[in-house]
Design a protein around this motif. Structure first.
Motif, PDB file in Angstrom:
ATOM      1  N   GLY A  68     -54.447   1.887  34.430  1.00  0.00           N
ATOM      2  CA  GLY A  68     -54.356   0.757  33.511  1.00  0.00           C
ATOM      3  C   GLY A  68     -53.468   1.018  32.316  1.00  0.00           C
ATOM      4  N   GLU A  69     -53.180   2.285  32.044  1.00  0.00           N
ATOM      5  CA  GLU A  69     -52.309   2.674  30.919  1.00  0.00           C
ATOM      6  C   GLU A  69     -51.406   3.820  31.359  1.00  0.00           C
ATOM      7  N   ARG A  70     -50.610   3.559  32.385  1.00  0.00           N
ATOM      8  CA  ARG A  70     -49.721   4.586  32.922  1.00  0.00           C
ATOM      9  C   ARG A  70     -48.553   4.836  31.972  1.00  0.00           C
ATOM     10  N   ARG A  71     -48.077   6.062  31.985  1.00  0.00           N
ATOM     11  CA  ARG A  71     -46.980   6.450  31.103  1.00  0.00           C
ATOM     12  C   ARG A  71     -45.805   7.017  31.890  1.00  0.00           C
ATOM     13  N   GLY A  72     -44.613   6.797  31.343  1.00  0.00           N
ATOM     14  CA  GLY A  72     -43.405   7.393  31.899  1.00  0.00           C
ATOM     15  C   GLY A  72     -43.032   8.618  31.094  1.00  0.00           C
ATOM     16  N   LEU A  73     -41.935   9.246  31.484  1.00  0.00           N
ATOM     17  CA  LEU A  73     -41.564  10.499  30.823  1.00  0.00           C
ATOM     18  C   LEU A  73     -40.056  10.619  30.652  1.00  0.00           C
ATOM     19  N   PHE A  74     -39.649  10.904  29.433  1.00  0.00           N
ATOM     20  CA  PHE A  74     -38.263  11.265  29.136  1.00  0.00           C
ATOM     21  C   PHE A  74     -38.136  12.781  29.240  1.00  0.00           C
ATOM     22  N   SER A  75     -37.020  13.258  29.751  1.00  0.00           N
ATOM     23  CA  SER A  75     -36.825  14.701  29.885  1.00  0.00           C
ATOM     24  C   SER A  75     -36.797  15.366  28.514  1.00  0.00           C
ATOM     25  N   LYS A  76     -37.077  16.644  28.496  1.00  0.00           N
ATOM     26  CA  LYS A  76     -37.149  17.412  27.256  1.00  0.00           C
ATOM     27  C   LYS A  76     -35.850  17.348  26.457  1.00  0.00           C
ATOM     28  N   SER A  77     -34.738  17.233  27.146  1.00  0.00           N
ATOM     29  CA  SER A  77     -33.441  17.197  26.461  1.00  0.00           C
ATOM     30  C   SER A  77     -33.219  15.896  25.698  1.00  0.00           C
ATOM     31  N   SER A  78     -34.117  14.918  25.890  1.00  0.00           N
ATOM     32  CA  SER A  78     -34.011  13.652  25.163  1.00  0.00           C
ATOM     33  C   SER A  78     -35.142  13.475  24.160  1.00  0.00           C
ATOM     34  N   ILE A  89     -33.832   2.254  32.076  1.00  0.00           N
ATOM     35  CA  ILE A  89     -35.191   2.640  31.679  1.00  0.00           C
ATOM     36  C   ILE A  89     -36.202   1.652  32.248  1.00  0.00           C
ATOM     37  N   GLN A  90     -35.897   0.369  32.171  1.00  0.00           N
ATOM     38  CA  GLN A  90     -36.803  -0.637  32.711  1.00  0.00           C
ATOM     39  C   GLN A  90     -36.905  -0.533  34.229  1.00  0.00           C
ATOM     40  N   ARG A  91     -35.776  -0.336  34.896  1.00  0.00           N
ATOM     41  CA  ARG A  91     -35.816  -0.164  36.351  1.00  0.00           C
ATOM     42  C   ARG A  91     -36.685   1.033  36.720  1.00  0.00           C
ATOM     43  N   ASN A  92     -36.509   2.150  36.002  1.00  0.00           N
ATOM     44  CA  ASN A  92     -37.282   3.358  36.289  1.00  0.00           C
ATOM     45  C   ASN A  92     -38.765   3.159  35.985  1.00  0.00           C
ATOM     46  N   ALA A  93     -39.063   2.368  34.951  1.00  0.00           N
ATOM     47  CA  ALA A  93     -40.455   2.077  34.617  1.00  0.00           C
ATOM     48  C   ALA A  93     -41.116   1.283  35.748  1.00  0.00           C
ATOM     49  N   ILE A  94     -40.379   0.354  36.328  1.00  0.00           N
ATOM     50  CA  ILE A  94     -40.903  -0.439  37.449  1.00  0.00           C
ATOM     51  C   ILE A  94     -41.157   0.474  38.651  1.00  0.00           C
ATOM     52  N   LEU A  95     -40.223   1.377  38.923  1.00  0.00           N
ATOM     53  CA  LEU A  95     -40.409   2.328  40.017  1.00  0.00           C
ATOM     54  C   LEU A  95     -41.634   3.214  39.770  1.00  0.00           C
ATOM     55  N   ALA A  96     -41.825   3.618  38.517  1.00  0.00           N
ATOM     56  CA  ALA A  96     -42.969   4.474  38.172  1.00  0.00           C
ATOM     57  C   ALA A  96     -44.288   3.750  38.425  1.00  0.00           C
ATOM     58  N   LEU A  97     -44.332   2.461  38.130  1.00  0.00           N
ATOM     59  CA  LEU A  97     -45.547   1.681  38.395  1.00  0.00           C
ATOM     60  C   LEU A  97     -45.821   1.614  39.892  1.00  0.00           C
ATOM     61  N   GLY A  98     -44.752   1.593  40.685  1.00  0.00           N
ATOM     62  CA  GLY A  98     -44.914   1.660  42.132  1.00  0.00           C
ATOM     63  C   GLY A  98     -45.401   3.023  42.571  1.00  0.00           C
ATOM     64  N   HIS A  99     -44.910   4.046  41.919  1.00  0.00           N
ATOM     65  CA  HIS A  99     -45.353   5.417  42.202  1.00  0.00           C
ATOM     66  C   HIS A  99     -46.860   5.550  41.990  1.00  0.00           C
ATOM     67  N   PHE A 100     -47.350   4.942  40.915  1.00  0.00           N
ATOM     68  CA  PHE A 100     -48.776   5.003  40.608  1.00  0.00           C
ATOM     69  C   PHE A 100     -49.592   3.957  41.381  1.00  0.00           C
ATOM     70  N   LYS A 101     -48.898   2.991  42.009  1.00  0.00           N
ATOM     71  CA  LYS A 101     -49.563   1.849  42.666  1.00  0.00           C
ATOM     72  C   LYS A 101     -50.512   1.178  41.684  1.00  0.00           C
ATOM     73  N   GLU A 102     -49.961   0.900  40.502  1.00  0.00           N
ATOM     74  CA  GLU A 102     -50.751   0.396  39.390  1.00  0.00           C
ATOM     75  C   GLU A 102     -50.971  -1.112  39.508  1.00  0.00           C
ATOM     76  N   ALA A 103     -52.143  -1.496  40.019  1.00  0.00           N
ATOM     77  CA  ALA A 103     -52.446  -2.903  40.275  1.00  0.00           C
ATOM     78  C   ALA A 103     -52.504  -3.736  38.999  1.00  0.00           C
ATOM     79  N   SER A 104     -52.857  -3.117  37.869  1.00  0.00           N
ATOM     80  CA  SER A 104     -52.949  -3.880  36.626  1.00  0.00           C
ATOM     81  C   SER A 104     -51.579  -4.377  36.160  1.00  0.00           C
ATOM     82  N   ALA A 105     -50.510  -3.821  36.746  1.00  0.00           N
ATOM     83  CA  ALA A 105     -49.157  -4.226  36.360  1.00  0.00           C
ATOM     84  C   ALA A 105     -48.669  -5.454  37.123  1.00  0.00           C
TER      85      ALA A 105
END
Length: 380
Positions: free
Chosen positions: A90-100, A300-316
């Motif tokens: 319900g509160e999934r998070r994405g991640l920026f690499s350490k270099s950013s 970033i938005q495209r990757n966030a959408i992919l991440a929600l698919g990775h988590f299979k986050e139904a609340s999204a």
């Protein structure tokens, strides 16, 4: 002026302005790099973000009149957060690499290089300098390797004995004939952990990378990602740290020397769902100071959408419904379709079937059909 004595003065001064390591090398052409780049070009392994002219990338004399030396600098950055935030259902998070993490390192290093340039030109009246960080023509890594900052690891990063590979690099060409430092011996040996751990197989072999398959590159592209990479990206929003995290020389390396490089957890590991509706202005205010913002919000938005698919986050699903119905960008709508297919369930199927009737873009229609197939298979 005694150039050797001046070199020692520069080294001492560099420590007072936040430069963690400094090295000196000649301005001779980088012939080994040139042959390697030509081979990369033949194999189509270049990302396209690089300076396209290989001669400029390998011959300092094409960038600077009568160069005599190049000064390489390294600034260490943190590998761990001092404050932690954790995602949950319900509160999934994405991640920026350490270099950013923290402020954009281009700005941070350019400021230090300017301070160094001022010191040099004030104390050496005939000095001329030209500085660059990352986006300049020269290869930061090739300069650093030859200047003794560290060795070029199998993960294609410069590995320093003091800080591992968690360092930002920059350089300065000058007409002052400094005595060059000795390169560091390659210490990777038979270790192949980074090559074996690369999620996409982008590390073809030690020291050779297919940049087009590297997650760091993929997360910065603006087009739809090829199917084979979508699930592999996981919750990465920008960049990838895998090949650094598995490196034995990075074990225990975590340096918090510079306040401006400290990560804000809510920026470095943001909640995913709010990113989907973020305006350009909100994106700039939130992420504009980071290196990961340079390509804008779309990747970033495209990757966030992919991440929600990775988590299979139904609340999204409601957020994805809004995106697939109203977002004007086909890449974003198509990616939302893929994620709805990954999440599956009757609600996602209903949305996909509905938008199939109104969508006009061929690419998005193809993604919807594929998503419907994925979601239907999951139900059956």
């Amino acid at each position: 002026m005694d150039v050797q004595q001046f070199k020692q003065e520069i080294i001492a001064y560099s420590k007072t302005i936040g430069i963690d390591k400094i090295g000196f090398t000649t301005a001779a052409p980088f012939l080994t790099l040139k042959s390697r780049l030509l081979r990369q070009q033949e194999l189509n392994y270049q990302s396209g973000f690089e300076e396209p002219d290989i001669e400029k990338r390998t011959n300092p004399a094409l960038l600077f009149h009568e160069p005599a030396s190049i000064i390489s600098i390294a600034v260490a950055y943190p590998s761990k957060m001092t404050e932690h935030v954790r995602g949950k259902k319900g509160e999934r998070r994405g991640l920026f690499s350490k270099s950013s993490w923290g402020n954009d390192y281009h700005v941070v290093l350019k400021y230090r290089l300017q301070k160094l340039a001022d010191f040099i030109t004030v104390n050496y009246s005939e000095a001329r300098v030209k500085s660059m960080v990352d986006t300049g023509e020269l290869s930061d890594r090739a300069v650093a390797e030859r200047a003794g900052i560290g060795w070029s690891g199998k993960n294609c990063s410069i590995i320093t004995p003091e800080f591992g590979s968690y360092v930002y690099l920059g350089e300065m060409i000058t007409n002052i004939p400094f005595e060059p430092d000795t390169p560091i011996e390659d210490m990777c040996g038979s270790c192949n952990k980074c090559v074996e751990a690369c999620p996409t197989g982008a590390l073809v072999q030690g020291g050779q990378i297919n940049a087009k398959a590297c997650i760091s590159y993929l997360t910065q592209t603006k087009d739809s990602l090829p199917e084979e990479y979508r699930s592999v990206i996981g919750n990465r929003l920008y960049g990838c740290d895998t090949c650094q995290m598995v490196c034995p020389y990075n074990k225990g390396m975590d340096f918090h020397f510079h306040e401006e490089l400290e990560p804000d957890p809510e920026t470095a590991k943001p909640l995913l769902q709010p990113l989907l509706s973020m305006s350009n202005r909100e994106f700039k205010e939130r992420f504009g100071h980071t290196a990961g913002s340079w390509r804008g919000k779309k990747p970033i938005q495209r990757n966030a959408i992919l991440a929600l698919g990775h988590f299979k986050e139904a609340s999204a699903i409601p957020d994805l419904k809004m995106v697939i119905e109203k977002d004007p960008r086909p890449v974003i709508r198509g990616t939302a379709a893929w994620t709805l297919g990954k999440i599956g369930g009757s609600e996602a199927l209903t949305i996909l079937r509905k938008v199939l009737e109104t969508e006009t873009d061929d690419y998005v229609l193809e993604e919807i059909q594929r998503a419907l197939s994925i979601a239907s298979d999951a139900v059956n």
